[in-house]
Design an enzyme around this catalytic site. Sequence first.
Site, mmCIF file in Angstrom:
data_model
loop_
_atom_site.group_PDB
_atom_site.id
_atom_site.type_symbol
_atom_site.label_atom_id
_atom_site.label_comp_id
_atom_site.label_asym_id
_atom_site.label_seq_id
_atom_site.Cartn_x
_atom_site.Cartn_y
_atom_site.Cartn_z
ATOM 1 N N ASP A 277 0.826 -1.203 0.000
ATOM 2 C CA ASP A 277 0.000 0.000 0.000
ATOM 3 C C ASP A 277 0.868 1.264 0.000
ATOM 4 O O ASP A 277 1.848 1.357 0.740
ATOM 5 C CB ASP A 277 -0.866 -0.024 1.270
ATOM 6 C CG ASP A 277 -1.769 1.179 1.378
ATOM 7 O OD1 ASP A 277 -2.648 1.326 0.519
ATOM 8 O OD2 ASP A 277 -1.584 1.984 2.310
ATOM 9 N N GLU A 319 1.029 -0.803 -5.123
ATOM 10 C CA GLU A 319 -0.042 0.188 -5.273
ATOM 11 C C GLU A 319 0.642 1.548 -5.321
ATOM 12 O O GLU A 319 1.141 2.050 -4.326
ATOM 13 C CB GLU A 319 -1.013 0.136 -4.098
ATOM 14 C CG GLU A 319 -2.267 0.974 -4.344
ATOM 15 C CD GLU A 319 -2.303 2.298 -3.579
ATOM 16 O OE1 GLU A 319 -3.138 3.147 -3.932
ATOM 17 O OE2 GLU A 319 -1.525 2.500 -2.648
HETATM 18 C C1 GLC Z 1 -3.815 3.596 -0.487
HETATM 19 C C2 GLC Z 1 -5.223 3.079 -0.290
HETATM 20 C C3 GLC Z 1 -6.090 4.194 0.166
HETATM 21 C C4 GLC Z 1 -5.551 4.733 1.469
HETATM 22 C C5 GLC Z 1 -4.072 5.084 1.363
HETATM 23 C C6 GLC Z 1 -3.445 5.241 2.716
HETATM 24 O O1 GLC Z 1 -3.729 4.547 -1.483
HETATM 25 O O2 GLC Z 1 -5.690 2.502 -1.469
HETATM 26 O O3 GLC Z 1 -7.420 3.783 0.305
HETATM 27 O O4 GLC Z 1 -6.265 5.886 1.818
HETATM 28 O O5 GLC Z 1 -3.321 4.094 0.718
HETATM 29 O O6 GLC Z 1 -3.248 3.999 3.327
#
Ligand code: GLC
Length: 636
Positions: A277, A319
Amino acid sequence: MMPTKANPGGHDADRSLDELFAHRLKAQEPMLRKALTLLYGARDDFEDWWRRVLDVAKAAYRARPDALLALDKEREKTGSTWFQSEQTLGYMCYPDRFAGDFDGMEAKIPYLRGLGVTYLHLLSVLKARPGDSDGGFAIADYLDTNPALGTIDDLEMLTGRLRAAGVSLCLDFVFNHTAREHEWAQRAMKGDAEYQDYYLMFPDRTLPDQYEKDLDQVFPATAPGNFTYVPECEKWVWTTFYPFQWDLNYRNPAVFIAMLETMFALANRGVEIFRFDAAIYAWKEPGTRSKNLPETHALLQAFRALSAVVAPGIAMKAEVVAGARHITKYFGSGENAGRECQLAYNTALMAALWDSLATGSAAPATAMLQDLPARPSGTAWVNYARCHDDIGWATLRDRAGALWGADDAHLGFLTRFYSGEEKNSFARGQAFQPVAGEPFAATNGTLASLAGLEAALDAGDEKLIATAVARINLLHGVLMGLDGVPLIFMGDEIGLLNDYDHTDTPGCADGRWLHRPTMRWDTDGLTPDHAHARQRIFASLKAMVRARKTLPVLNAEGGIRYLAGPASSVFAYVRPGDGPLLALANFGADPISVPADYVSAQLGQGAVSDIFPPLSCAGEDVYHLAGYQVRWLMRA
Ligand code: GLC
């Protein structure tokens, strides 16, 4: 030596296990050492840390259950390509909103298998802070679960049931930050210097003010700034996201080791895919935007090398909300090509597809995809039209944006278009984190509401409803044939509409809850039009998935060639191979005639057959594409 759980054979089996570990380590050691030296090599105690890292790896390996050791061996044999297959279909959901709890999830396995799902990303599973937890992304305990869903043992049981059904479980690995309620943060708050060093803490605003000059804002409207004052210890802490999400300090090797142990503990419970993440933010450097830094890549390479030693059956997914140029680097580049994450979200694609839909032009999607640098072998994109997050138009500002004119004014147009504010807009979305004076924001809304179904149902106009359904099917159809793993977001397979009541639920004030509605398993209370639309969307998606699964040419290792379409609205590509596939997708509302010459230029002379939809087109001089239609053609 006593037989152990992992080694029912006792001594000999132990020795061969140790040999396997040593063998894998030998292969990974040079690059692991290089990565960790870049991060921690300047420390006098580097060798101690090195040994500790290997001890953690060894302990995790020895604790790996038999079934997972077998999975590792199987995947080592076939290469890291299991997720690249045309059989792979991803689905993501909130288990509570989808099925209640882990038992409920188990009961839904037949539904998921019926749809063709082989990869399931469950959101908001681990124990988050109470109240607002940024949708589960503020974790208080990584080795425990949200009690409303079940226990960590129940989760492990679920991973086994999913695996038996051919479904790999993916969980978020929120490694950039913890909740302020996490034990480490709690200790830091109480003044424990050891744990204060787990975070980036400052005695006053001097350094934060300096850093802030170069940093962007993730939530400029609701959580401006990147630092939060902690009155309990009278310090400022780095918080890229919400004030309750404290960024971890990866300059401290103890943090790396602790998160490594966490990842392996979850892997040993059966988690197969780790979604790293907010990966771009992991390493911070004064005087930079603290995004996409070489140390962040080295960190991911270290996680990868160690997972190749301990649990080669698992995969890492990046991500990364960034433009085309940056995201590809998360597969590893240069001498590290293919040695970072095996999977990465194609974040810019989501925005480009919606740009194409708003403008009726294939140019945004084509230019963005053509601008993507080549991926290393053994990796795959994760392609999606919607997910739990907003659509970030800023991802289009890379070079490809310049090719079709995605300047700030255009991104402002898209923000307004998807908020239903532009003339001829069919969409019912909302701007996310708008800031007065800024030319554009991001966009929230479900696939169906953004594609026009909500407005069409309100108008009660059958033609508009059919058009909206066609737009939804178009986006799903594009995803099914692209290079990578198609990922469906919960409810999009039945066209769920925006949830305007989200603000009534505690902890769900953030605008992204607009597109996280609870799954609807029946049609109670829906108008006949709505029930019919839902059924058509589902049937069409299922048919596309079925077609995808018959086509080995769609394996992600096979490559893709983007083409100039036969008309400006037509997005076109070829999946090369023995029997190449030509995919055409009309982003415009008007029908298009595709000359047979265009098709034979891609597929060669001879009879052509329609793979999707199966219309049997042999002998046509002209191929017809209806508005918003997808067609897949192959040599007969
Ligand atoms: C990523 C997640 C998002 C979250 C962020 C902080 O981008 O997809 O939903 O707010 O990380 O953890």
